[in-house]
Design a protein around this motif. Structure first.
Motif, mmCIF file in Angstrom:
data_model
loop_
_atom_site.group_PDB
_atom_site.id
_atom_site.type_symbol
_atom_site.label_atom_id
_atom_site.label_comp_id
_atom_site.label_asym_id
_atom_site.label_seq_id
_atom_site.Cartn_x
_atom_site.Cartn_y
_atom_site.Cartn_z
ATOM 1 N N GLY A 49 0.976 -1.251 0.091
ATOM 2 C CA GLY A 49 -0.027 -0.052 -0.047
ATOM 3 C C GLY A 49 0.997 1.379 -0.137
ATOM 4 N N LEU A 50 0.345 2.354 -0.675
ATOM 5 C CA LEU A 50 0.991 3.684 -0.869
ATOM 6 C C LEU A 50 0.194 4.676 -0.272
ATOM 7 N N VAL A 51 0.998 5.272 0.646
ATOM 8 C CA VAL A 51 -0.046 6.483 1.347
ATOM 9 C C VAL A 51 0.772 7.732 0.880
ATOM 10 N N THR A 52 -0.238 8.694 0.124
ATOM 11 C CA THR A 52 0.296 9.986 -0.308
ATOM 12 C C THR A 52 0.327 10.907 0.661
ATOM 13 N N VAL A 57 -1.983 11.708 -5.408
ATOM 14 C CA VAL A 57 -1.507 10.560 -6.620
ATOM 15 C C VAL A 57 -1.130 11.441 -7.993
ATOM 16 N N ASN A 63 4.347 12.367 -5.761
ATOM 17 C CA ASN A 63 3.493 11.270 -5.439
ATOM 18 C C ASN A 63 3.217 10.269 -6.543
ATOM 19 N N TRP A 67 3.905 6.287 -7.261
ATOM 20 C CA TRP A 67 2.665 5.442 -7.570
ATOM 21 C C TRP A 67 3.074 4.619 -8.867
ATOM 22 N N ASN A 82 -2.177 -0.891 -3.891
ATOM 23 C CA ASN A 82 -3.239 0.105 -3.724
ATOM 24 C C ASN A 82 -2.638 1.443 -3.145
ATOM 25 N N TYR A 83 -3.492 2.480 -3.270
ATOM 26 C CA TYR A 83 -2.920 3.449 -2.700
ATOM 27 C C TYR A 83 -4.170 4.246 -1.753
ATOM 28 N N GLU A 85 -5.136 8.223 -0.642
ATOM 29 C CA GLU A 85 -4.897 9.569 -0.570
ATOM 30 C C GLU A 85 -4.953 10.280 0.728
ATOM 31 N N ASN A 95 -4.755 6.478 7.145
ATOM 32 C CA ASN A 95 -4.401 6.064 6.129
ATOM 33 C C ASN A 95 -3.599 4.690 6.320
ATOM 34 N N CYS A 109 5.177 5.233 2.565
ATOM 35 C CA CYS A 109 4.775 6.406 3.026
ATOM 36 C C CYS A 109 5.567 7.666 2.224
#
Length: 357
Positions: A49-52, A57, A63, A67, A82-83, A85, A95, A109
């Motif tokens: 997982g990606l936390v912007t 994004v 960001n 991604w 997945n991300y 925002e 998040n 992160c």
């Protein structure tokens, strides 16, 4: 001492935003992922997982590059990605917790503004792996991989371009936030400008936001009014407004992009960009996770490793300028040129000519 640099402080009534840098490696646990006989995780079982930050994004910068790296890893390794925002800084913790609750194996992160939230989550969940871009303060945690960049080196290169290219001996820089990390961009840029053109004036504006293109546009227009013909932006989505202002001004006014090759946003106005391979760092991190070799610590991306660079799009640069940049690039890699990343290092060579906001 008479200042060569015109420093302008701009405050925007906005929530504090982000951007940032990070670092190298230490050992971590496997967070419960299925593994093969060799110890590497089965990629089909892995979730990342990606936390912007608040830039979102699709900020066409920091960001978005992160991604892209994660999407590339999804294609090559078959992992699930997945991300989430962050609309404000208050979203960071929530998040991260959402991904933890859904048993994600790695949480990435984006930016130093998430440093505190990352530390809190990593300490509370030692069996979950984390990575953070542009922050090295969490490198002491075994389950956090910090991904940092020598951004001052790429900033120096575009500053050198600006110093050689300006027709007015007047250039600018718009920063997204006043911080040690962001001022690294400034020290590198101003050093490059002054090494190429000691008589050049540099204007600085701190936009105090990474997510407001209108503030970036106003900042650039202020600098253009005050005589700047080239403006570097290190401001995330705010910097898109800088590019718009330069493009609309036309008549020899140029912008310099950041993080990605941003020439596509305004081909006739973006002189070059200071590249930071955020996408590559994210991809490398996922590959290490898949291979079972991901460790905590600080991973540094620099010019020698092509982790930072000047953009490949150089249509607006003369052959002489390109040759000069290649020369100083080689000198940075060899150590002949030491690019300042801190106030002390900068002032030791250039004196008190760059005033921080």
């Amino acid at each position: 001492m008479k200042k060569k640099i015109l420093s302008v402080l701009m405050c925007a009534a906005m929530a504090v935003s982000l951007m940032a840098c990070g670092g190298s490696s230490d050992k971590t646990s496997n967070s419960g992922a299925a593994t093969s006989e060799g110890g590497a995780a089965e990629s089909s079982e892995l979730k990342i997982g990606l936390v912007t930050d608040v830039g979102g994004v699709n900020d066409q910068s920091f960001n978005q590059s992160a991604w892209k790296g994660l999407q590339d890893a999804e294609k090559d390794f078959g992992v699930t990605v997945n991300y989430l925002e962050s609309k404000t800084d208050s979203d960071y913790n929530a998040n991260i917790e959402s991904f933890i609750d859904e048993d994600y194996d790695l949480i990435i992160c984006v930016g130093y503004m998430l440093a505190d939230a990352t530390r809190t989550a990593a300490e509370a969940n030692p069996d979950v792996k984390f990575a953070i871009i542009d922050d090295a303060t969490n490198a002491d945690l075994d389950n956090v991989t910090c991904l940092t960049f020598k951004a001052e080196q790429s900033s120096y290169l575009v500053g050198y371009v600006a110093g050689l290219t300006t027709q007015k001996n007047n250039v600018g820089i718009v920063l997204g936030m006043a911080s040690e990390t962001m001022h690294g961009f400034g020290y590198g840029y101003v050093a490059g400008v002054l090494d190429a053109n000691p008589d050049c004036k540099v204007q600085q504006i701190n936009a105090n936001t990474f997510s407001d293109s209108a503030v970036g546009k106003t900042s650039a227009n202020t600098m253009i009014t005050n005589g700047a013909d080239i403006i570097f932006q290190a401001a995330g989505a705010t910097g898109i407004g800088v590019i718009e202002a330069c493009n609309e001004a036309g008549d020899g006014i140029y912008a310099i992009g950041v993080d990605q090759d941003q020439a596509y946003l305004a081909p006739d106005s973006v002189l070059t960009s200071a590249m930071k391979s955020v996408d590559v760092s994210v991809y490398d991190t996922v590959e290490n996770l898949v291979n079972g070799t991901l460790e905590g610590g600080n991973v540094v991306y620099d010019l020698a490793s092509n982790g930072v660079n000047i953009a490949p799009t150089q249509d607006l640069l003369t052959d002489d300028v390109i040759a000069a940049v290649e020369d100083v690039k080689a000198k940075i890699i060899s150590g002949e040129i030491q690019v300042p990343a801190t106030q002390a290092d900068f002032e030791a060579k250039y004196g008190d000519v760059y005033e921080l906001d």
